[in-house]
Design a protein around this motif. Sequence first.
Motif, PDB file in Angstrom:
ATOM      1  N   ASN A  89      61.764  28.253  81.523  1.00 21.66           N
ATOM      2  CA  ASN A  89      60.406  28.171  82.045  1.00 21.66           C
ATOM      3  C   ASN A  89      59.486  27.844  80.878  1.00 21.66           C
ATOM      4  OD1 ASN A  89      60.772  28.850  84.908  1.00 21.66           O
ATOM      5  ND2 ASN A  89      61.715  30.671  84.041  1.00 21.66           N
ATOM      6  N   GLY A  90      58.689  28.796  80.465  1.00 21.04           N
ATOM      7  CA  GLY A  90      57.827  28.525  79.326  1.00 21.04           C
ATOM      8  C   GLY A  90      58.184  29.414  78.162  1.00 21.04           C
ATOM      9  N   SER A  91      58.609  28.804  77.047  1.00 26.02           N
ATOM     10  CA  SER A  91      58.895  29.586  75.845  1.00 26.02           C
ATOM     11  C   SER A  91      57.754  29.369  74.869  1.00 26.02           C
ATOM     12  CB  SER A  91      60.226  29.152  75.236  1.00 26.02           C
ATOM     13  OG  SER A  91      61.292  29.578  76.029  1.00 26.02           O
ATOM     14  N   VAL A  92      56.658  30.029  75.115  1.00 28.79           N
ATOM     15  CA  VAL A  92      55.479  29.969  74.245  1.00 28.79           C
ATOM     16  C   VAL A  92      54.816  31.349  74.323  1.00 28.79           C
ATOM     17  CG1 VAL A  92      55.062  27.498  74.610  1.00 28.79           C
ATOM     18  CG2 VAL A  92      53.996  29.156  76.129  1.00 28.79           C
ATOM     19  N   VAL A  93      53.851  31.595  73.455  1.00 23.43           N
ATOM     20  CA  VAL A  93      53.126  32.859  73.562  1.00 23.43           C
ATOM     21  C   VAL A  93      52.411  32.902  74.918  1.00 23.43           C
ATOM     22  CG1 VAL A  93      51.198  34.206  72.640  1.00 23.43           C
ATOM     23  CG2 VAL A  93      52.876  33.193  71.079  1.00 23.43           C
ATOM     24  N   GLY A  94      52.664  33.956  75.655  1.00 29.19           N
ATOM     25  CA  GLY A  94      52.161  34.041  77.034  1.00 29.19           C
ATOM     26  C   GLY A  94      53.236  33.689  78.047  1.00 29.19           C
ATOM     27  N   GLY A  95      54.345  33.133  77.561  1.00 32.46           N
ATOM     28  CA  GLY A  95      55.488  32.844  78.433  1.00 32.46           C
ATOM     29  C   GLY A  95      55.140  31.904  79.567  1.00 32.46           C
ATOM     30  N   SER A  96      55.925  32.016  80.617  1.00 32.57           N
ATOM     31  CA  SER A  96      55.751  31.094  81.733  1.00 32.57           C
ATOM     32  C   SER A  96      54.486  31.387  82.533  1.00 32.57           C
ATOM     33  CB  SER A  96      56.975  31.122  82.644  1.00 32.57           C
ATOM     34  OG  SER A  96      57.249  32.428  83.068  1.00 32.57           O
ATOM     35  N   SER A  97      53.822  32.521  82.239  1.00 30.72           N
ATOM     36  CA  SER A  97      52.567  32.787  82.957  1.00 30.72           C
ATOM     37  C   SER A  97      51.515  31.730  82.622  1.00 30.72           C
ATOM     38  CB  SER A  97      52.040  34.196  82.651  1.00 30.72           C
ATOM     39  OG  SER A  97      51.668  34.338  81.301  1.00 30.72           O
ATOM     40  N   ASN A  98      51.689  31.030  81.491  1.00 27.63           N
ATOM     41  CA  ASN A  98      50.770  29.930  81.170  1.00 27.63           C
ATOM     42  C   ASN A  98      50.840  28.812  82.209  1.00 27.63           C
ATOM     43  OD1 ASN A  98      49.503  30.354  78.398  1.00 27.63           O
ATOM     44  ND2 ASN A  98      51.672  30.733  77.932  1.00 27.63           N
ATOM     45  N   PHE A  99      51.989  28.691  82.845  1.00 27.15           N
ATOM     46  CA  PHE A  99      52.247  27.508  83.674  1.00 27.15           C
ATOM     47  C   PHE A  99      52.404  27.841  85.159  1.00 27.15           C
ATOM     48  CE2 PHE A  99      54.292  27.183  79.460  1.00 27.15           C
ATOM     49  CZ  PHE A  99      53.348  26.351  78.880  1.00 27.15           C
ATOM     50  N   MET A 100      52.128  29.098  85.497  1.00 30.82           N
ATOM     51  CA  MET A 100      52.305  29.522  86.896  1.00 30.82           C
ATOM     52  C   MET A 100      51.220  28.913  87.785  1.00 30.82           C
ATOM     53  SD  MET A 100      50.864  33.427  86.713  1.00 30.82           S
ATOM     54  CE  MET A 100      49.240  33.786  86.025  1.00 30.82           C
ATOM     55  N   SER A 101      51.506  28.896  89.083  1.00 29.14           N
ATOM     56  CA  SER A 101      50.476  28.511  90.045  1.00 29.14           C
ATOM     57  C   SER A 101      49.607  29.707  90.400  1.00 29.14           C
ATOM     58  CB  SER A 101      51.116  27.947  91.316  1.00 29.14           C
ATOM     59  OG  SER A 101      51.765  26.738  91.021  1.00 29.14           O
ATOM     60  N   ALA A 102      50.109  30.908  90.140  1.00 26.50           N
ATOM     61  CA  ALA A 102      49.328  32.150  90.278  1.00 26.50           C
ATOM     62  C   ALA A 102      48.957  32.482  91.717  1.00 26.50           C
ATOM     63  CB  ALA A 102      48.094  32.115  89.381  1.00 26.50           C
TER      64      ALA A 102
END
Lengths: 559, 222
Positions: A89-102
């Motif tokens: 998914n997202g391997s960055v600070v904040g993880g995949s929550s950066n890229f979620m549709s929410a």
Amino acid sequence: MKYDVCIVGSGAGAGPVIYELANAGFKVLVLEKGPWLKTEHFSKDDMTATRRNIYAPALKDEFHVLETKDSEGNWNAVPTHESKRDFWNGSVVGGSSNFMSAYFHRLKPKDFRLQSEYGDIENANITDWPISYDELEPYYAKVESVVGVSGVVVPHKNLEPRSTPDYPFPPLVVNKIADWFVEAGAKKNYNIIPAARGIISVPKGDRRACYLSNYCGSFGCSSDGKGSARAALINDALKTGNVEIRPDSKVFHLETNEKNEIIKAHYYDLVGRKNSVEATLFVVAAQAIETARLLLLSKNPSCPNGLANNSGNVGKNLIFSAVATGSGLIEFNDFSAEKIAEINNPMTFVNRTLLDFYEIDEPESGKKIKGGTIDFLIEHSNPMPKAVRAKKDGERLVYGSEFKKNLLNYFTQKKRIRYEAFTDWIPNNDCFVTLSEEHKDKWGDPVAKVRLGYHDANKIPGEFLSDISKGVFEELGAKNISGGISTGPTVNLQAGGCRFGNDPKNSVLDKNCKSHEVSNLYITDGSFMPTGGSVPFTFTIYANAFRVADKIVERLKKA
Amino acid sequence: MSDSEKKKSLTPKSDRKAPTDMDAFFQWQTNRRSLLKAAIIAGTLSQFSFLQSCDDAIEIEKGNDLLDSNQMTILKSALNILFPDDGNGPSIELLNTLNYILWVLKDSGANPTHQTYLIEGIDWADEIAIEKSGKKYSELDQAERERAIHYYTETEYGKEWCSIMMTLILESLLLDPIYGANINEAGWKWLDHTPGFPQPDESNRYENVLTTARNAYPKSSV
């Protein structure tokens, strides 16, 4: 330096813990495998976000081995660098929550006692949660105010009890087509209602409101309107001076002492050097598969099968969200110019949902079974996925003037509407994480091997909700309606693998998400979930992480 | 030895003839892939100046050192048949698709399988043309070339080759102009597409953004 708490990962399961511990005055170190992108580093670039997908590791460096069953019932294991089936998914600070549709739906009270409410399912490992909805409710409310949830509460037959009357942020602006969905639903006696989003509609602190860029899911947010762990929690936690983030730091081993307490986290830095840190408590929140993998990699003399795994439960009962998806086309020629003028704009937010069928009657037996949630959407704005779809007509490759005509028509004379239906992924003995015996990542460590067993009982609610959705689309006047269940896992919705429970024989964590076996280990991502509910997981992961953070703060204060 | 002869000398004799069945084809493809992939991964293709033809009859795109003139002719022709300049929307020329594809072929972040497939497919197309018509692809007239492309799309390998080119055409039509295509947002304008904001700048384009982010880390995080 010895930190109070070392946290592995920085996504939705970590953010609330970082936020609460920092604000309580404890020294927190965050080890995040990926890089640290700030808000200004995100743009609405299809190349970055979807064509090259640079927010995830390169598959040649880091990959999974996925086991799927063929038509003859044999399990076939294929590394993702061969299959190109990217499972990151997202391997960055904040993880995949950066890229979620929410899409932020709460679980319902019955989700916490699935076994008691609906009984056992053959060849499934359904169990009740060790906590109730009432214990989690205050933390849902906390997420709504701290992370920021926008929407409006309306009555419906499956509305969960709430301690607050409404969401703290007003609803986001939506495309007028939202009303079409509501009207179409009403004609079929369905109560289609506003859906809450983990996106703020008015500014909050340093965060600007959503500016309706229409490039949301898969893209990082440029206003911090989206409630990622980074934007909503970590940035504020950093202001306390109590948090240190170490990006590009891949934890590969948690070392224990003779008392089976973790004393050090060992990690690789950006250039592959080995480092280690000491802390009093350790929190793992690396997303379900990688969390299980880290525990299995962390074999120590006192736990030869992996950390916290003397019971053999680590990696078992991995769950995803069982989904049904589909789409239909609003052909502009089928509607008046006035009607089309209402909806023909770049706005893609619809934010409408149908929860009437969260519980349904099983067609054959007539007994109550779990149903699920239907979200109604418009196709995402980024053009590449839309265009790539246009080059195929069944098996035929469409090209030339025919293709150009189709493409122009698709972009200018129609709008694709979509549904996503979420139901419980039934936990079973064929869905689990182990370590690969043959494949290693770029650092030489065994990669996760994931068996992706799907329980056939998932199909019943999936097909039911898919039919309901298609009925709404027909009523709305859509054409070319298609869709159905997917038996594949949702890569972006992972949970389970380290269940919480009261019995150490069949769970990894206690009810406060502390390891039964390792007294200074907590796990706060979705791994704790024995069942996932019929909604996307992120809201619940956030809420539970806030709950566990309270327990950790309490413990540290006592110490 | 001519440039084209030099290039052929790199390729085992058994690989030069287009295979007649799928099994033989996959073996042929594998052998050729190994050679090309090794060269791309090693970053040495750009050093093979002899891959360029000096044929003055065909202009080599500026900076191209991957494809010889015959390969360029085939690629250009195929792109223009797959996405013709028929008065509906921008042309391959206007979009700068060819140069975009040449950039993709060297881009270390691009799908390496697609890179090798695209190049090998060009040679495959030429050999099929020779096998079926007795003429090199470049010797076919426009109608024959269109029939050839149609034929390719009806074979498993050829369809995938054309599909990869179609995807790259779409990228040249729809990705941000910062990547060298979609000139003046011609693709977006044609399709009445509203791009997202903010668009990438040089520091945030995909090859640079992680370096940009890492350069901005606080000292305590390094």
